[in-house]
Enzyme design. Structure first.
Site, PDB file in Angstrom:
ATOM      1  N   GLU A 166       0.821  15.553   0.696  1.00  0.00           N
ATOM      2  CA  GLU A 166       2.161  15.200   0.181  1.00  0.00           C
ATOM      3  C   GLU A 166       2.414  15.921  -1.139  1.00  0.00           C
ATOM      4  OE1 GLU A 166       2.539  10.963  -0.198  1.00  0.00           O
ATOM      5  OE2 GLU A 166       1.972  10.630   1.892  1.00  0.00           O
ATOM      6  N   HIS A 224       7.008   8.346   1.732  1.00  0.00           N
ATOM      7  CA  HIS A 224       6.023   7.422   1.142  1.00  0.00           C
ATOM      8  C   HIS A 224       6.731   6.257   0.421  1.00  0.00           C
ATOM      9  CE1 HIS A 224       1.589   7.277  -0.328  1.00  0.00           C
ATOM     10  NE2 HIS A 224       2.087   6.055  -0.258  1.00  0.00           N
ATOM     11  N   ARG A 272      -2.393   6.588   5.235  1.00  0.00           N
ATOM     12  CA  ARG A 272      -2.506   7.848   4.506  1.00  0.00           C
ATOM     13  C   ARG A 272      -2.410   8.990   5.510  1.00  0.00           C
ATOM     14  NH1 ARG A 272      -1.379   5.483   0.582  1.00  0.00           N
ATOM     15  NH2 ARG A 272      -2.505   5.308  -1.392  1.00  0.00           N
TER      16      ARG A 272
HETATM   17  C1  DGY Z   1      -0.540   2.430  -2.283  1.00  0.00           C
HETATM   18  O1  DGY Z   1      -0.408   1.490  -3.052  1.00  0.00           O
HETATM   19  O2  DGY Z   1      -1.631   2.848  -1.931  1.00  0.00           O
HETATM   20  C2  DGY Z   1       0.710   3.066  -1.780  1.00  0.00           C
HETATM   21  O3  DGY Z   1       0.490   4.014  -0.835  1.00  0.00           O
HETATM   22  C3  DGY Z   1       1.509   3.621  -2.934  1.00  0.00           C
HETATM   23  O4  DGY Z   1       2.640   2.855  -2.944  1.00  0.00           O
END
Ligand code: DGY
Length: 324
Positions: free
Chosen positions: A272, A290, A243
Site C-alpha cells: 500500500e 484501508h 493485510r
Molecule cells: C489496524 O489497526 O491494524 C488497521 O489496519 C489500521 O486501521
C-alpha cells in the site's frame, strides 16, 4: 525560575484526530506531525531524537534497521493499530523496547467494512455506481448487473478472533451460514452455531464467500495462493480486510479475470498504496483504501487506547496492550 518539564517526550509519526493530539499535547512534550508527512523508518529514527516514546501508525516501516537507528532515549513504541506487521517485533524485543497496540476498539468498525465489501462485491455495487457516474445507465432491465444472493450462502472465515466473530454475527443476520477455521475451536457461546473446520484447507471447499481475518507474518505471506483459490467453489467471492500480503495478488487477479471467482472486496493491499494496478482494471473488484477502522469514534478510541498504554508505561505500570 523555570521548572524543567518532567513530562515524557513523545513523537507522533502521523497527524492523529484532534482529540487525540490535544490529549497527547496536554500530557506529553509532544512532537506532532501536523502536516501528516509520511515518514520512512529512517525519518522516524531522525525525528525521534530526544524522544522517550513513539506513537506510530500502520504504514510506518519500523524494520530492524530503523529500530537499530532509534535514539537510546526511546523506550516504547505504541502503535495506533491492532496490526503490528509494520514493526519488527523481534528487533524491538532485542532492543528492550516495549511495544503496544490497540485491540478491541476497532473490531466493530472493521467488521462493518467487511460486510460492506461482502454486500458490495456480491451485489456488484461498484459496477452500478461506476455505470451511473459514467452516464451509461440507460434504465432498469430485468437482467442488469445480476449478483449473488447472500441468504443461504456459506461464509468461510479464516481466523475467528474478535473481528472474525463480529463478521460472523453480522453475516448471520443476512441469512448466511458461517463456517470458520481457527487455531482453536471457540466455545459454543462464541461459536453461535458456526461450523468449525480444524483444517483451513477443508473450509475452502465450502466458502461461497471467503473472508480473511488473520495477521500478516512471514508464515502467512501469500497464504491465499493459486492452489487454495482452486479449492474454493466456482464463483466464490474473496474478502480481505486483514493485510494485503496474505493474498497472492497474481493468483487472485488471474482467478478474477478468468471468472473462476465472481468478485473480490479488498480494503488492504500488498505494498500500500501502490497496489497491483490490475485490480483497478477488473470490473469485479470492490476496492477501498484501508478504511477498516476509519470512523471518528474508532480513530479517537484507537488514539486514546494508545495514550492509555503510554500513560501506564511512563507511570511504571505494565500497559494493558503490551505485546513485547
Ligand atoms: C489496524 O489497526 O491494524 C488497521 O489496519 C489500521 O486501521
Amino acid at each position: 525560575m523555570t521548572i524543567p518539564s518532567q513530562r515524557p517526550r513523545l513523537l507522533l509519526t502521523r497527524h492523529l484526530p484532534d482529540a487525540v493530539e490535544e490529549r497527547a499535547a496536554r500530557d506529553y512534550d509532544a512532537r506532532l506531525n501536523t502536516a501528516d508527512t509520511p515518514l520512512s523508518g529512517t525519518d522516524i529514527a531522525a525525528a525521534a531524537a530526544g524522544m522517550d516514546g513513539i506513537l506510530c501508525c500502520a504504514g510506518d516501516r519500523l524494520d530492524a534497521a530503523s529500530i537499530a537507528a532509534l535514539p537510546a532515549s526511546v523506550r516504547i513504541l505504541a502503535t495506533f493499530s491492532v496490526g503490528t506487521d509494520h514493526i519488527d517485533l523481534s528487533a524491538a524485543a532485542a532492543r528492550g523496547l516495549t511495544v503496544t497496540n490497540t485491540p478491541d476498539v476497532l473490531t466493530d468498525a472493521t467488521a462493518d467494512i467487511a460486510l460492506l465489501l461482502i454486500l458490495g462485491a456480491a451485489r456488484r455495487a461498484p459496477e452500478g455506481e461506476r455505470m451511473i457516474r459514467a452516464g451509461q445507465w440507460t434504465g432498469w432491465t430485468p437482467t442488469q448487473l445480476l449478483g449473488t444472493h447472500l441468504g443461504g450462502r456459506r461464509l468461510g472465515i479464516i481466523g475467528m478472533g474478535r473481528i472474525g466473530q463480529a463478521v460472523a454475527r453480522r453475516a448471520a443476520a443476512f441469512g448466511m451460514t458461517v463456517h470458520y477455521s481457527n487455531r482453536q475451536r471457540l466455545p459454543a457461546s462464541l461459536e453461535q452455531g458456526a461450523v468449525f473446520h480444524p483444517d483451513a484447507e477443508d473450509l475452502l471447499g465450502v466458502a461461497d464467500v471467503l473472508s480473511l481475518h488473520f495477521p500478516a507474518t512471514a508464515e502467512t505471506r501469500h497464504w491465499l495462493n493459486a492452489a487454495r483459490i482452486e479449492r474454493l467453489p466456482p464463483g466464490a467471492i474473496v474478502i480481505n480486510t486483514a493485510r494485503g500480503s496474505v493474498v497472492d495478488d497474481t493468483a487472485l487477479i488471474a482467478a478474477l479475470r478468468s471468472g473462476r471467482l465472481a468478485a473480490a472486496g479488498l480494503d488492504v493491499f500488498e505494498n500500500e498504496p501502490n497496489l497491483n494496478p490490475a485490480y483497478r482494471d477488473l470490473p469485479n473488484t470492490f476496492l477501498l483504501p484501508h478504511l477498516g477502522s476509519a470512523t471518528v469514534d474508532t480513530r479517537n478510541a484507537m488514539g486514546f487506547r494508545a495514550l492509555d498504554n503510554l500513560d501506564a508505561f511512563f507511570a511504571g505500570r505494565t500497559p494493558s496492550d503490551k505485546i513485547v
